[in-house]
Design a protein around this motif. Structure first.
Motif, PDB file in Angstrom:
ATOM      1  N   ALA A  31      23.710   2.685  32.911  1.00  0.00           N
ATOM      2  CA  ALA A  31      23.692   1.575  33.864  1.00  0.00           C
ATOM      3  C   ALA A  31      22.288   1.147  34.248  1.00  0.00           C
ATOM      4  N   GLN A  32      21.258   1.789  33.717  1.00  0.00           N
ATOM      5  CA  GLN A  32      19.902   1.495  34.167  1.00  0.00           C
ATOM      6  C   GLN A  32      19.554   0.026  33.976  1.00  0.00           C
ATOM      7  N   GLY A  33      18.824  -0.531  34.942  1.00  0.00           N
ATOM      8  CA  GLY A  33      18.417  -1.925  34.850  1.00  0.00           C
ATOM      9  C   GLY A  33      18.274  -2.567  36.208  1.00  0.00           C
ATOM     10  N   ILE A  34      17.874  -3.824  36.195  1.00  0.00           N
ATOM     11  CA  ILE A  34      17.763  -4.661  37.383  1.00  0.00           C
ATOM     12  C   ILE A  34      18.852  -5.721  37.298  1.00  0.00           C
ATOM     13  N   SER A  68      14.580 -15.275  30.949  1.00  0.00           N
ATOM     14  CA  SER A  68      13.641 -14.168  31.039  1.00  0.00           C
ATOM     15  C   SER A  68      12.603 -14.345  32.133  1.00  0.00           C
ATOM     16  N   SER A  69      12.402 -15.560  32.620  1.00  0.00           N
ATOM     17  CA  SER A  69      11.340 -15.794  33.594  1.00  0.00           C
ATOM     18  C   SER A  69      11.850 -15.858  35.018  1.00  0.00           C
ATOM     19  N   SER A  70      13.131 -15.553  35.269  1.00  0.00           N
ATOM     20  CA  SER A  70      13.681 -15.737  36.603  1.00  0.00           C
ATOM     21  C   SER A  70      14.341 -14.466  37.116  1.00  0.00           C
ATOM     22  N   PHE A  71      14.650 -14.454  38.406  1.00  0.00           N
ATOM     23  CA  PHE A  71      15.403 -13.353  38.992  1.00  0.00           C
ATOM     24  C   PHE A  71      16.179 -13.889  40.174  1.00  0.00           C
ATOM     25  N   CYS A  72      17.376 -13.368  40.375  1.00  0.00           N
ATOM     26  CA  CYS A  72      18.193 -13.657  41.551  1.00  0.00           C
ATOM     27  C   CYS A  72      18.131 -15.123  41.970  1.00  0.00           C
ATOM     28  N   SER A  73      18.662 -15.999  41.136  1.00  0.00           N
ATOM     29  CA  SER A  73      18.671 -17.421  41.478  1.00  0.00           C
ATOM     30  C   SER A  73      19.744 -17.703  42.518  1.00  0.00           C
ATOM     31  N   GLY A  74      19.760 -18.911  43.031  1.00  0.00           N
ATOM     32  CA  GLY A  74      20.722 -19.292  44.042  1.00  0.00           C
ATOM     33  C   GLY A  74      20.016 -19.797  45.280  1.00  0.00           C
ATOM     34  N   SER A  75      20.742 -20.449  46.170  1.00  0.00           N
ATOM     35  CA  SER A  75      20.156 -20.970  47.394  1.00  0.00           C
ATOM     36  C   SER A  75      20.086 -19.873  48.443  1.00  0.00           C
ATOM     37  N   ASP A  76      19.355 -20.161  49.525  1.00  0.00           N
ATOM     38  CA  ASP A  76      19.221 -19.172  50.592  1.00  0.00           C
ATOM     39  C   ASP A  76      20.572 -18.809  51.194  1.00  0.00           C
ATOM     40  N   SER A  77      21.515 -19.744  51.196  1.00  0.00           N
ATOM     41  CA  SER A  77      22.789 -19.492  51.851  1.00  0.00           C
ATOM     42  C   SER A  77      23.834 -18.885  50.927  1.00  0.00           C
ATOM     43  N   SER A  78      23.579 -18.847  49.624  1.00  0.00           N
ATOM     44  CA  SER A  78      24.586 -18.320  48.707  1.00  0.00           C
ATOM     45  C   SER A  78      24.683 -16.809  48.821  1.00  0.00           C
ATOM     46  N   PRO A  79      25.881 -16.250  48.659  1.00  0.00           N
ATOM     47  CA  PRO A  79      26.053 -14.796  48.765  1.00  0.00           C
ATOM     48  C   PRO A  79      25.563 -14.098  47.507  1.00  0.00           C
ATOM     49  N   VAL A  80      24.468 -13.393  47.604  1.00  0.00           N
ATOM     50  CA  VAL A  80      23.811 -12.800  46.450  1.00  0.00           C
ATOM     51  C   VAL A  80      23.940 -11.281  46.472  1.00  0.00           C
ATOM     52  N   PHE A  81      24.276 -10.715  45.331  1.00  0.00           N
ATOM     53  CA  PHE A  81      24.319  -9.269  45.129  1.00  0.00           C
ATOM     54  C   PHE A  81      23.195  -8.911  44.162  1.00  0.00           C
ATOM     55  N   PHE A 163      31.911  -7.606  43.584  1.00  0.00           N
ATOM     56  CA  PHE A 163      30.648  -8.121  43.073  1.00  0.00           C
ATOM     57  C   PHE A 163      30.675  -8.221  41.554  1.00  0.00           C
ATOM     58  N   ALA A 164      29.855  -9.110  41.037  1.00  0.00           N
ATOM     59  CA  ALA A 164      29.658  -9.265  39.596  1.00  0.00           C
ATOM     60  C   ALA A 164      28.203  -9.643  39.378  1.00  0.00           C
ATOM     61  N   ALA A 165      27.523  -8.898  38.515  1.00  0.00           N
ATOM     62  CA  ALA A 165      26.089  -9.123  38.314  1.00  0.00           C
ATOM     63  C   ALA A 165      25.732  -8.920  36.851  1.00  0.00           C
ATOM     64  N   THR A 166      24.625  -9.497  36.466  1.00  0.00           N
ATOM     65  CA  THR A 166      24.129  -9.404  35.092  1.00  0.00           C
ATOM     66  C   THR A 166      22.746  -8.768  35.089  1.00  0.00           C
ATOM     67  N   ALA A 167      22.514  -7.904  34.120  1.00  0.00           N
ATOM     68  CA  ALA A 167      21.202  -7.261  34.008  1.00  0.00           C
ATOM     69  C   ALA A 167      20.173  -8.246  33.481  1.00  0.00           C
ATOM     70  N   ASN A 168      18.980  -8.219  34.062  1.00  0.00           N
ATOM     71  CA  ASN A 168      17.863  -9.013  33.557  1.00  0.00           C
ATOM     72  C   ASN A 168      17.022  -8.088  32.679  1.00  0.00           C
ATOM     73  N   ALA A 169      17.338  -8.085  31.382  1.00  0.00           N
ATOM     74  CA  ALA A 169      16.714  -7.145  30.449  1.00  0.00           C
ATOM     75  C   ALA A 169      15.209  -7.338  30.367  1.00  0.00           C
ATOM     76  N   ASP A 170      14.742  -8.577  30.424  1.00  0.00           N
ATOM     77  CA  ASP A 170      13.307  -8.838  30.301  1.00  0.00           C
ATOM     78  C   ASP A 170      12.540  -8.308  31.508  1.00  0.00           C
ATOM     79  N   THR A 171      13.116  -8.458  32.692  1.00  0.00           N
ATOM     80  CA  THR A 171      12.461  -7.950  33.895  1.00  0.00           C
ATOM     81  C   THR A 171      12.415  -6.428  33.883  1.00  0.00           C
TER      82      THR A 171
END
Length: 289
Positions: A31-34, A68-81, A163-171
């Motif tokens: 499970a390692q990753g960001i 590859s150049s981004s992380f945790c996108s979304g607006s300030d009000s969106s529910p982010v995991f 929750f549902a999330a995707t690993a950012n392999a490049d980060t």
């Protein structure tokens, strides 16, 4: 976990000392990753009627990585995991919506399918089970498949976060070193109803020193348990925190990445810290030199 279950991105519950195998090489958790993604929250009839973000309702949003150049996108009000899992399974996760932030510290995540005890801590004035800065405990259940992490966090009161999330392999693949994070950083956090705004210096050996305008002094250290990945351990103490030591894990984001508010500048070191199960800190350290 009413905000328990709550509402963006770090030994034992948070094995936060950077454990490694006997030969010094980190174990290889599948499970390692960001990770970045979104969550929805539902609440049982027992306990507070407020949502995990302290409001009167829960919501959902598709939010995740977008290249590859981004992380945790979304607006300030969106529910982010968001969160990370180290190679030895040490993990920290967060839910965030608006300014409401909750840290989840599970037992080590080492298998592709897991059901683990987890603690929740309200950060920066967030409410957990009707208490500002409160805590809760429950079960983290999930699976990791093809770089995707999904599951739920539930407690004994019928509160649930899916929750549902995707690993950012490049980060995650970005190498770590003390030279990378050496510098002067500014940050702020709230604990026990008080806001602290320290300036922290990390030297080339990983030692932390710092002060704030309230006369508090800070110390600690940063280490690199896995130099092949974007993986840092941190310990932080302060003269104003009753002798407590906060330990945690986190990652470094260089200037130039895209984020919900544009292009990241300056660089940031994002770390989730805990003193065990009672209090937590999310440090978003912004490079100031």
């Amino acid at each position: 976990m009413q905000t328990s279950m709550a509402s963006i991105m770090i030994c034992a519950i948070l094995c936060l000392c950077g454990c490694s195998s006997s030969n010094g090489t980190p174990a290889n958790s599948v499970a390692q990753g960001i990770y970045c993604g979104s969550f929805t929250a539902t609440f049982g009839s027992t306990g507070s009627s407020s949502s995990s973000d302290g409001s009167s309702s829960s919501s959902s949003s598709s939010s995740g990585t977008s290249g590859s150049s981004s992380f945790c996108s979304g607006s300030d009000s969106s529910p982010v995991f968001f969160g990370m899992v180290q190679a030895d399974g040490t993990a920290v996760f967060f839910t965030k919506q608006n300014s409401n932030l909750v840290l989840y510290a599970p037992a080590a995540v080492t298998a592709a399918s897991f059901s683990l005890p987890v603690n929740a801590i309200g950060l920066n004035g967030s409410v957990v089970r009707t208490v500002v800065g409160g805590t809760d405990s429950g079960t983290l259940t999930g699976t990791v498949s093809g770089g995707d992490l999904s599951g739920s966090i539930s407690d004994n009161y019928g509160n649930n976060v899916d929750f549902a999330a995707t690993a950012n392999a490049d980060t995650w693949a970005r190498t770590s070193s003390l030279a990378t994070v050496a510098g002067s950083y500014k940050s702020s956090f709230s604990l026990g109803g008080t806001t602290y705004a320290p300036t922290l210096a990390i030297d080339s050996g990983g030692n932390i020193t710092g002060t704030d305008s309230g006369g508090c002094s800070y110390g600690g250290a940063v280490t690199t348990p896995d130099t092949l990945h974007n993986d840092y351990n941190m310990k932080l103490t302060s003269s104003c925190l009753s002798g407590q030591t906060f330990s945690g894990i986190g990652a470094y984001f260089p200037a130039g990445l895209s984020n919900p508010n544009g292009i990241l500048s300056p660089a940031e070191l994002k770390v989730g810290l805990s003193n065990g199960t009672a209090s937590g800190i999310y440090l978003n350290l912004s490079l100031s030199n």
